[in-house]
Design an enzyme around this catalytic site. Structure first.
Site, mmCIF file in Angstrom:
data_model
loop_
_atom_site.group_PDB
_atom_site.id
_atom_site.type_symbol
_atom_site.label_atom_id
_atom_site.label_comp_id
_atom_site.label_asym_id
_atom_site.label_seq_id
_atom_site.Cartn_x
_atom_site.Cartn_y
_atom_site.Cartn_z
ATOM 1 N N LYS A 1 -11.114 -4.430 -4.441
ATOM 2 C CA LYS A 1 -11.311 -3.807 -4.310
ATOM 3 C C LYS A 1 -10.858 -2.013 -4.768
ATOM 4 O O LYS A 1 -11.712 -1.175 -5.481
ATOM 5 C CB LYS A 1 -13.489 -3.163 -3.551
ATOM 6 C CG LYS A 1 -12.243 -2.953 -1.482
ATOM 7 C CD LYS A 1 -13.599 -2.633 -0.735
ATOM 8 C CE LYS A 1 -13.346 -3.730 0.484
ATOM 9 N NZ LYS A 1 -12.365 -3.453 1.303
ATOM 10 N N LYS B 1 -3.317 -10.093 -6.402
ATOM 11 C CA LYS B 1 -5.092 -10.065 -5.826
ATOM 12 C C LYS B 1 -5.523 -9.525 -5.923
ATOM 13 O O LYS B 1 -5.564 -8.113 -6.387
ATOM 14 C CB LYS B 1 -4.795 -9.881 -4.210
ATOM 15 C CG LYS B 1 -6.073 -10.471 -3.224
ATOM 16 C CD LYS B 1 -5.419 -9.463 -2.083
ATOM 17 C CE LYS B 1 -5.724 -8.700 -1.673
ATOM 18 N NZ LYS B 1 -6.803 -8.375 -0.817
ATOM 19 N N LYS C 1 0.766 -1.657 -0.043
ATOM 20 C CA LYS C 1 -0.262 0.047 -0.289
ATOM 21 C C LYS C 1 0.910 1.523 0.056
ATOM 22 O O LYS C 1 0.420 2.189 -0.446
ATOM 23 C CB LYS C 1 -1.081 0.138 1.192
ATOM 24 C CG LYS C 1 -2.382 -1.044 1.234
ATOM 25 C CD LYS C 1 -3.304 -0.323 1.440
ATOM 26 C CE LYS C 1 -4.625 -1.308 1.717
ATOM 27 N NZ LYS C 1 -5.240 -1.447 2.051
#
Ligand code: ATP
Ligand code: LTN
Length: 346
Positions: free
Chosen positions: A214, A211, A129
């Site tokens: 969303k 992966k 992230k």
């Protein structure tokens, strides 16, 4: 980590014994995907009778990445509505919103002081992230796992059903709890991860080595639970596969393997059965079939969701009930922790 394999008929808790406690959550950081559905929520519904379950909409976690306030607010309702639409019964489970229970932030801070810089630096989600949000590598993103540990430990959870990507966070939670117990005596139950047999890692349709997520900026990478039928079919038609033509589960065929996993989760068919079903047929047919079973599977969820979203007052009532119940339970653990570390009670 000792992982227990879930199956659809989870064992009933033995008579007389209190039910085991389960805690899990999803961030209201985007439209929930079939990855969230297959890796998490669908499995939660199989646990609601045999266990004492708390399912949280983790909005404190969501702001580790910048959110538009109106979107975050709407998605909080939507995430709760999706929980219910997927089959979680608000009378059997404690469904609540994280920011409604201040003990999460309070224990989160406290546990920050028992978590090492080095161990947080090793978290792959933090590394991923921070690479994705290079202009906003904030302290919350770094201490995200400590807040997650607080979520779990506040309720003395026995089991935490999550997808594979969260395994490392469960591990650090166990380490933090063990460390605290080692210093102050038995305070926290050491939780265990609880992984489903299938669906633990649904991959992106646009890049099957990644992966499905969303918050992916490429909409073709994920299928949202709320995507309309034609969008679902289109996304599967475009899914990245390989230059081979045979529907077969094998190493190096990440795209096809992922589609087979999704098809298997929605139909209950094994990989061998799927290979037989599509023997002699091309990828085009196969992708179309996957799109159809996913769209069919999601139709009832979407219908229930649309009904629920029309009734905000009902959703707020669930939030209120959930928050009251969760607050009472969380306070019990927090008071114990405060006493142990030497905070004065008045
Ligand atoms: P974000 O993209 O905002 O980081 P996410 O889509 O990865 O979010 P989370 O809210 O972080 O979703 O995860 C909620 C739950 O869904 C977790 O238990 C996680 O393990 C599971 N999950 C998320 N993505 C997948 C996936 N692709 N396959 C299986 N399980 C998943
Ligand atoms: N970190 C999780 C969401 C999450 C969670 C939790 C899951 C926050 N707190 C507690 C299980 C238990 C995620 O990113 N998927």
């Amino acid at each position: 980590m000792e992982n227990i394999e879930m199956n659809s008929n989870a064992p009933a808790a033995a008579k007389e014994e209190p039910k085991k406690v389960i805690f899990s959550g999803v961030q209201p950081s985007g439209l929930l995907t079939i990855g969230n559905y297959l890796g998490a929520i669908k499995n939660w519904t199989t646990l609601q009778d045999a266990y004492d379950c708390l399912y949280c909409v983790v909005n404190l976690h969501a702001i580790t990445v910048r959110q538009i306030p109106a979107d975050l607010r709407r998605r909080t309702y939507e995430t709760l509505a999706i929980y219910i639409a997927c089959g979680l019964d608000p009378d059997k489970n404690t469904l609540f919103v994280q920011s409604h229970v201040p003990a999460h932030a309070e224990l989160g801070w406290l546990l920050d002081c028992y978590t090492m810089f080095g161990e947080l630096s090793r978290m792959t989600q933090f590394k991923d992230k921070s690479a994705k949000n290079a202009d906003n590598v904030n302290a919350g993103l770094f201490t995200y796992p400590t807040l997650m540990a607080a979520d779990i430990l506040l309720y003395q959870a026995d089991l935490v059903p999550v997808g594979q990507d969260q395994q490392q966070h469960i591990e650090i939670c166990r380490d933090i709890a063990g460390r605290f117990n080692g210093i102050y005596g038995n305070t926290f139950k050491i939780p265990e991860g609880f992984m489903p047999k299938t669906g633990t890692k649904i991959m992106s349709l646009a890049d099957p080595t990644k992966k499905m997520s969303k918050s992916d900026s490429n909409e073709n990478g994920y299928v949202a639970i709320l995507d309309p039928r034609d969008v679902i079919i289109r996304k599967f038609k475009r899914a990245v596969t390989d230059s081979d033509t045979v529907v077969r589960y094998a190493e190096g065929k990440d795209g096809v393997n992922n589609l087979m996993n999704i098809y298997s989760c929605f139909t209950g068919k094994t990989h061998e059965e799927i290979e037989r079903e599509f023997d002699g047929r091309g990828y085009g047919d196969f992708k179309m079939a996957v799109g159809e079973v996913v769209a069919d599977g999601l139709t009832p969820v979407q219908a229930r969701f649309n009904e629920l979203m029309k009734d905000k007052a009902y959703l707020e009532e669930i939030m209120r009930r959930g928050a009251e119940n969760a607050q009472r339970r969380a306070r019990r653990t927090l008071s114990k922790v405060y006493r142990k570390v030497g905070f004065v009670e008045i």
